[in-house]
Design a protein around this motif. Structure first.
Motif, PDB file in Angstrom:
ATOM      1  N   THR A   1     -16.397  -3.859  -2.431  1.00 48.49           N
ATOM      2  CA  THR A   1     -15.301  -4.446  -1.673  1.00 48.49           C
ATOM      3  C   THR A   1     -14.228  -4.957  -2.626  1.00 48.49           C
ATOM      4  O   THR A   1     -14.531  -5.690  -3.567  1.00 48.49           O
ATOM      5  N   LYS A   2     -12.979  -4.559  -2.392  1.00 48.67           N
ATOM      6  CA  LYS A   2     -11.905  -4.982  -3.293  1.00 48.67           C
ATOM      7  C   LYS A   2     -10.554  -4.875  -2.600  1.00 48.67           C
ATOM      8  O   LYS A   2     -10.445  -4.354  -1.489  1.00 48.67           O
ATOM      9  N   VAL A   3      -9.505  -5.371  -3.296  1.00 48.63           N
ATOM     10  CA  VAL A   3      -8.125  -5.279  -2.815  1.00 48.63           C
ATOM     11  C   VAL A   3      -7.341  -4.400  -3.777  1.00 48.63           C
ATOM     12  O   VAL A   3      -7.457  -4.542  -4.992  1.00 48.63           O
ATOM     13  N   VAL A   4      -6.554  -3.492  -3.219  1.00 44.89           N
ATOM     14  CA  VAL A   4      -5.730  -2.597  -4.039  1.00 44.89           C
ATOM     15  C   VAL A   4      -4.308  -2.582  -3.480  1.00 44.89           C
ATOM     16  O   VAL A   4      -4.050  -3.035  -2.361  1.00 44.89           O
ATOM     17  N   GLN A   5      -3.383  -2.065  -4.292  1.00 43.33           N
ATOM     18  CA  GLN A   5      -2.016  -1.827  -3.839  1.00 43.33           C
ATOM     19  C   GLN A   5      -1.759  -0.324  -3.832  1.00 43.33           C
ATOM     20  O   GLN A   5      -2.253   0.392  -4.692  1.00 43.33           O
ATOM     21  N   TYR A   6      -0.975   0.123  -2.855  1.00 46.11           N
ATOM     22  CA  TYR A   6      -0.652   1.548  -2.811  1.00 46.11           C
ATOM     23  C   TYR A   6       0.695   1.740  -2.115  1.00 46.11           C
ATOM     24  O   TYR A   6       1.190   0.838  -1.409  1.00 46.11           O
ATOM     25  N   ASP A   7       1.274   2.889  -2.333  1.00 48.42           N
ATOM     26  CA  ASP A   7       2.558   3.232  -1.725  1.00 48.42           C
ATOM     27  C   ASP A   7       2.304   4.190  -0.560  1.00 48.42           C
ATOM     28  O   ASP A   7       1.715   5.247  -0.737  1.00 48.42           O
ATOM     29  N   PHE A   8       2.756   3.794   0.628  1.00 49.72           N
ATOM     30  CA  PHE A   8       2.591   4.642   1.797  1.00 49.72           C
ATOM     31  C   PHE A   8       3.958   4.914   2.417  1.00 49.72           C
ATOM     32  O   PHE A   8       4.586   4.024   2.996  1.00 49.72           O
ATOM     33  N   LYS A   9       4.449   6.119   2.222  1.00 50.19           N
ATOM     34  CA  LYS A   9       5.751   6.539   2.740  1.00 50.19           C
ATOM     35  C   LYS A   9       6.869   5.593   2.303  1.00 50.19           C
ATOM     36  O   LYS A   9       7.725   5.181   3.102  1.00 50.19           O
ATOM     37  N   GLY A  10       6.819   5.209   1.030  1.00 41.25           N
ATOM     38  CA  GLY A  10       7.870   4.365   0.470  1.00 41.25           C
ATOM     39  C   GLY A  10       7.673   2.877   0.664  1.00 41.25           C
ATOM     40  O   GLY A  10       8.499   2.080   0.196  1.00 41.25           O
ATOM     41  N   VAL A  11       6.620   2.486   1.345  1.00 40.18           N
ATOM     42  CA  VAL A  11       6.332   1.062   1.577  1.00 40.18           C
ATOM     43  C   VAL A  11       5.113   0.670   0.759  1.00 40.18           C
ATOM     44  O   VAL A  11       4.048   1.278   0.896  1.00 40.18           O
ATOM     45  N   VAL A  12       5.273  -0.347  -0.103  1.00 38.17           N
ATOM     46  CA  VAL A  12       4.148  -0.811  -0.915  1.00 38.17           C
ATOM     47  C   VAL A  12       3.280  -1.732  -0.066  1.00 38.17           C
ATOM     48  O   VAL A  12       3.778  -2.649   0.584  1.00 38.17           O
ATOM     49  N   LYS A  13       1.984  -1.446  -0.069  1.00 44.17           N
ATOM     50  CA  LYS A  13       1.058  -2.203   0.770  1.00 44.17           C
ATOM     51  C   LYS A  13      -0.116  -2.748  -0.048  1.00 44.17           C
ATOM     52  O   LYS A  13      -0.468  -2.197  -1.090  1.00 44.17           O
ATOM     53  N   TYR A  14      -0.680  -3.845   0.483  1.00 39.82           N
ATOM     54  CA  TYR A  14      -1.979  -4.329   0.019  1.00 39.82           C
ATOM     55  C   TYR A  14      -3.032  -3.781   0.976  1.00 39.82           C
ATOM     56  O   TYR A  14      -2.791  -3.657   2.176  1.00 39.82           O
ATOM     57  N   ALA A  15      -4.197  -3.464   0.444  1.00 38.81           N
ATOM     58  CA  ALA A  15      -5.298  -3.050   1.309  1.00 38.81           C
ATOM     59  C   ALA A  15      -6.614  -3.563   0.724  1.00 38.81           C
ATOM     60  O   ALA A  15      -6.877  -3.405  -0.467  1.00 38.81           O
ATOM     61  N   SER A  16      -7.404  -4.204   1.568  1.00 39.03           N
ATOM     62  CA  SER A  16      -8.775  -4.561   1.178  1.00 39.03           C
ATOM     63  C   SER A  16      -9.709  -3.704   2.027  1.00 39.03           C
ATOM     64  O   SER A  16      -9.406  -3.397   3.183  1.00 39.03           O
ATOM     65  N   TYR A  17     -10.819  -3.308   1.444  1.00 38.80           N
ATOM     66  CA  TYR A  17     -11.732  -2.459   2.203  1.00 38.80           C
ATOM     67  C   TYR A  17     -13.172  -2.841   1.921  1.00 38.80           C
ATOM     68  O   TYR A  17     -13.501  -3.356   0.859  1.00 38.80           O
ATOM     69  N   LYS A  18     -14.020  -2.587   2.918  1.00 41.39           N
ATOM     70  CA  LYS A  18     -15.457  -2.824   2.784  1.00 41.39           C
ATOM     71  C   LYS A  18     -16.195  -1.632   3.386  1.00 41.39           C
ATOM     72  O   LYS A  18     -15.907  -1.217   4.510  1.00 41.39           O
TER      73      LYS A  18
END
Length: 231
Positions: free
Chosen positions: A140-157
């Motif tokens: 489980t962790k938090v990452v940053q990514y670019d989705f269609k020009g929008v920078v997002k935070y995402a945590s997943y489990k």
């Protein structure tokens, strides 16, 4: 007859020069403080949001596992998933939401109903699905990514039961929105403090320079052989 002595220009006076030096020192100190404050605030804000998202993905991941355990044959209806996940948000972040992906990368739940049943779109979760297929369970962790020009935070489990992936997403721009207010407030505060201390410095410089001015006048009088009484 004595020649009339012109007073020095206010811009060239000792008092003004001392006040300018004080003001420059104040501005430099405030600017350095601003450069230190803003990045530290950004780091603290990001860290707090990441921790919040980790807590949400962990807590609701466990709730999804519990729903799977109590369901028939491990199947949870879209209605049940909607009831469980529709209100999941990072506090104060309207762009945040939760969605659920199965081990093959198919959307089991998403706030946008049209996306349910379609393949996951962002590369981060695709990477998680790929690791699952290869037999690795990502932590489980938090990452940053670019989705269609929008920078997002995402945590997943990733579920330990069926390898479903619960994702909490939020727009970075909204997460860091309070930083803009802090920058504006800090900038205005720096300008106000600089002006205030500049004025105080000007009057303080007058007190400091007064004896020097008197001594300078006395030296000039002496150099002109003017020995009239001067207390």
């Amino acid at each position: 007859m004595k020649k009339s002595e012109k007073s020095p220009s206010i811009l060239k006076s000792i008092k003004t020069k001392v006040a300018v030096v004080i003001l420059i020192c104040v501005v430099i100190a405030l600017f350095v403080n601003f450069l230190i404050l803003v990045p530290n605030f950004e780091s603290l804000l990001s860290k707090a949001t990441e921790n919040n998202m980790l807590d949400l993905s962990t807590a609701y991941g466990l709730l999804v596992d519990e729903a799977v355990k109590t369901s028939d044959n491990g199947k949870v209806s879209i209605e049940d998933l909607n009831a469980l996940l529709k209100d999941v948000k990072v506090k104060g972040i309207d762009s945040s939401y939760a969605y659920l992906v199965d081990a093959s990368g198919t959307m089991l739940y998403h706030p946008t109903a049209d996306k349910i049943g379609s393949a996951v779109e962002n590369d981060v979760v695709k990477g998680v699905v790929k690791q699952i297929k290869e037999g690795t369970i990502p932590e489980t962790k938090v990452v940053q990514y670019d989705f269609k020009g929008v920078v997002k935070y995402a945590s997943y489990k990733v579920s330990s039961i069926n390898k479903w992936v619960l994702v909490i997403s939020a727009d970075k721009k909204e997460v860091l929105a309070p930083l803009d207010k802090v920058q504006m407030t800090s900038a205005l505060s720096c300008v106000f403090v600089a002006i205030l201390l500049g004025i105080l410095g000007y009057f303080a410089a007058g007190t400091i320079s007064r004896p020097i001015v008197k001594l300078t006048k006395l030296i000039k009088k002496t150099s002109q052989f003017d020995y009239t009484m001067d207390n």
